[in-house]
Design an enzyme around this catalytic site. Structure first.
Site: not given
Lengths: 421, 421
Positions: B139, B208, B233-234, B380
């Site tokens: 990422f 991560d 926030y996921k 995705r």
């Protein structure tokens, strides 16, 4: 100075109606807006809108939306009113309050983190210079943020008392970093003179506006400041731990390089490339994903302060603190004023020294008057001009004088210190 | 694989009732909870309470209050349920979801900023080693946060493809930094094996967890991880730009030193001393004042995930993604799966490659099916098991297959890219 005087002043106060725009608790006189600003009533509705319509209904689409909507139709991403440009949008509004151009300010992260970015940026622009000059007793986080860089071998801290700052500006100083209004005493630095002196010595200047931005006139571009940071949760009324802001003068935008190189500061965050390429200007101060709830609340606070206007706020601030000072001088003449007597030389606060400041502060709180204690012996009263009244100031002075005259503070429940104060 | 199959699975789903605990828009199938988690209904009431009762009524006193209250009586500051310990309180709850001890995790700042702290901490513990090893295509912010330290001369980035990571672990590597589940492909790293390999080579390891924490079993202490970060926030449903979290193994607490040395990470923030002295353990990861609105929303999301339980979530995640994969394989057999076929080798998502992935994603959105496009050619679909149903998965597969079979994506309105995607 009587209650009637105070009420006459309130009746004549052109900002009087704005008090109703804030939610203030019954039975409380709040003189701590310089620590946490009060809740604007509009914040409740705006946050509900952000949660329900933008997060709940529009979900991920709100990053690019054309604004609050829940009709499911708009998702063109072609403008900058979606969440993705929220830091810039709020930054531009703050810029107007501190004498900066709209593209010179961005709202993000905390004061501490923004200090780190800008100290790092200054060091990168000053090869051969490592000294960060500040003053002893500056707000702690400003001094502490130098410590991390010092440990990494990148910076060297130097402290000089206010009257020795200019003499301490030699060829080693990369950055002069000062707080415009001192958090404890309220003393205000001369931004024009000190900025000029530092730049004459080849240093850059970073102003911390936490205790002035939103209450007093600040002219960052007018004084040729290089960098600045400021707080969102004091006079801007953005809520507890609101995002902070950072300013970089336009002339430094091209060369700006800061160490917290995160994806939101990338020129093309959604290209997902392996290599960092900075976004233009202050956009590159962004690191991680901005906190939208915090930014939305901050925007409401900023909009309200902008609507009232800094000049009117500053004028009322001076009148309020002068009125309070006169009331206290009348009623508790022995209480030592720590702040400058000249209202033009101080921020929107008054501080007094007393050996029993902690207990006095607690006794005031028990009477519904919220000021602030600052270690070891300072009583601090903030006069957020957007919602504090002259009657508030009068009643606080009356109660303060009564607590001192009667030694009401001299009770175990007021003297016992809690772990965190 | 029919709609009836899907409905039977939903009827038998032990997590079915939890869907009602989220606000989900009508007419939308949301398969992007791995980008922004949905709004828990309880968040609305909790945020109103924070704003109205804690900020509005209690004002500055809420930092030390004994919890939400507006009776004006409690202000003893003697416990840790006030705002001041919010980062620790939420961190301890997250710890239970990722196999850590309560005092090993703290919720604050962003993933990016926490990466910087922990990379800095790792470098400080590894004198003579400067290499941060990661993989290409990680990422972006993970890779970018190395760049700032590289520019300061403190770090050196090295990238190795997944199958070459162990060979790249030499005596120069200070830190192996990887994302547990890959954001784009969903591929999952073997945390146990890679942590061991890195530590055998004298490196520290930072995981991560942004794309695994809250959806899949993670056992930080079980795999002997040194450091970790994760996203609020996921899968934790903390809201847009929610605070992130950071983990430091207890064995490193005493030696922990990170560069963002702000006042909230000080041993005594309210002593206001000039010199930095770190707070114990992960408390010293704090820098500035924590954002309370963001933490409050995050806490609601974390509480809800904890109530459902990671094991049940992981089980449903695998069933959902397998069901979706079977539906897509039936209906669009040519669509190339990028994610591992083995559900135990991937996260809670499925990714497919298609030259027209962008337009297909837009055509799906027009039909109310929100997945995600990732440059240059990835579609995705995230399966947040707390609120996605089998019927959602079925309908998404049906529509996806239809859009591909009919070339519905081949329209200018779907192919025109917006500036930000």
């Amino acid at each position: 100075m009587s209650l009637e005087d105070a009420r006459l002043r309130d009746a004549a106060d052109p900002l009087r109606a704005y008090r109703q725009r804030f939610h203030l608790p019954d039975g409380v006189i709040y003189l701590d807006g310089n620590s946490l600003g009060a809740l604007p009533r509009a914040t409740l509705a705006r946050l509900e809108q952000v949660m329900r319509a933008e997060w709940g209904e529009r979900l991920i689409r709100s990053w690019n939306d054309t604004g609050p909507n829940d009709d499911g139709a708009k998702d063109d991403g072609a403008n900058d009113t979606g969440w993705i440009r929220y830091p810039q949008r709020v930054g531009a509004k703050i810029a107007a309050l501190v004498g900066a151009a709209p593209d010179e300010v961005i709202a993000c992260d905390t004061v501490s983190v923004n200090l780190f970015k800008l100290i790092g940026a200054a060091l990168a622009m000053q090869p051969g210079r490592k000294v960060i000059l500040s003053e002893p007793g500056n707000f702690p986080t400003d001094l502490y943020m130098i410590a991390g860089l010092e440990k990494q071998g990148l910076a060297q801290r130097r402290l000089a008392a206010p009257d020795a700052i200019e003499a301490a500006l030699d060829g080693e100083v990369a950055l002069l970093m000062l707080t415009h209004v001192h958090y404890k005493s309220g003393r205000m630095h001369d931004m024009v003179r000190l900025t000029q002196a530092a730049q004459d010595a080849g240093a850059l200047v970073l102003w911390d506006l936490s205790h002035s931005g939103g209450a007093l006139p600040v002219d960052l571009d007018g004084c040729n400041a290089d960098f600045a940071v400021g707080c969102g949760y004091k006079y801007l009324n953005g809520g507890p731990g609101a995002p902070a802001y950072a300013f970089v003068a336009a002339r430094h935008h091209a060369a700006l390089s800061q160490p917290l190189t995160g994806w939101m500061g990338h020129a093309q965050p959604f290209a997902f490339s392996d290599d960092y390429r900075p976004a233009p200007g202050v956009d590159r101060l962004l690191a991680g994903t901005p906190g939208i709830l915090g930014l939305a609340a901050l925007e409401v606070g900023v909009d309200l302060i902008a609507e009232i206007g800094i000049d009117r706020l500053a004028q009322k601030s001076r009148q309020l603190s002068e009125f309070f000072r006169a009331c206290v001088t009348d009623r508790a003449p022995d209480l030592e004023l720590v702040s400058p007597r000249d209202p033009l030389a101080r921020g929107s606060q008054l501080s007094f020294r007393h050996d029993e400041a902690y207990a006095i502060c607690q006794a005031l709180i028990a009477r519904g008057i919220i000021g602030d204690f600052r270690d070891p012996d300072i009583l601090r009263f903030g006069f957020a001009p957007a919602y504090v009244s002259f009657e508030d100031a009068f009643m606080a002075a009356e109660n303060l004088a009564h607590i001192i005259a009667t030694r009401e503070w001299d009770a175990p429940r007021f003297k016992a210190r809690s772990a965190v104060t």
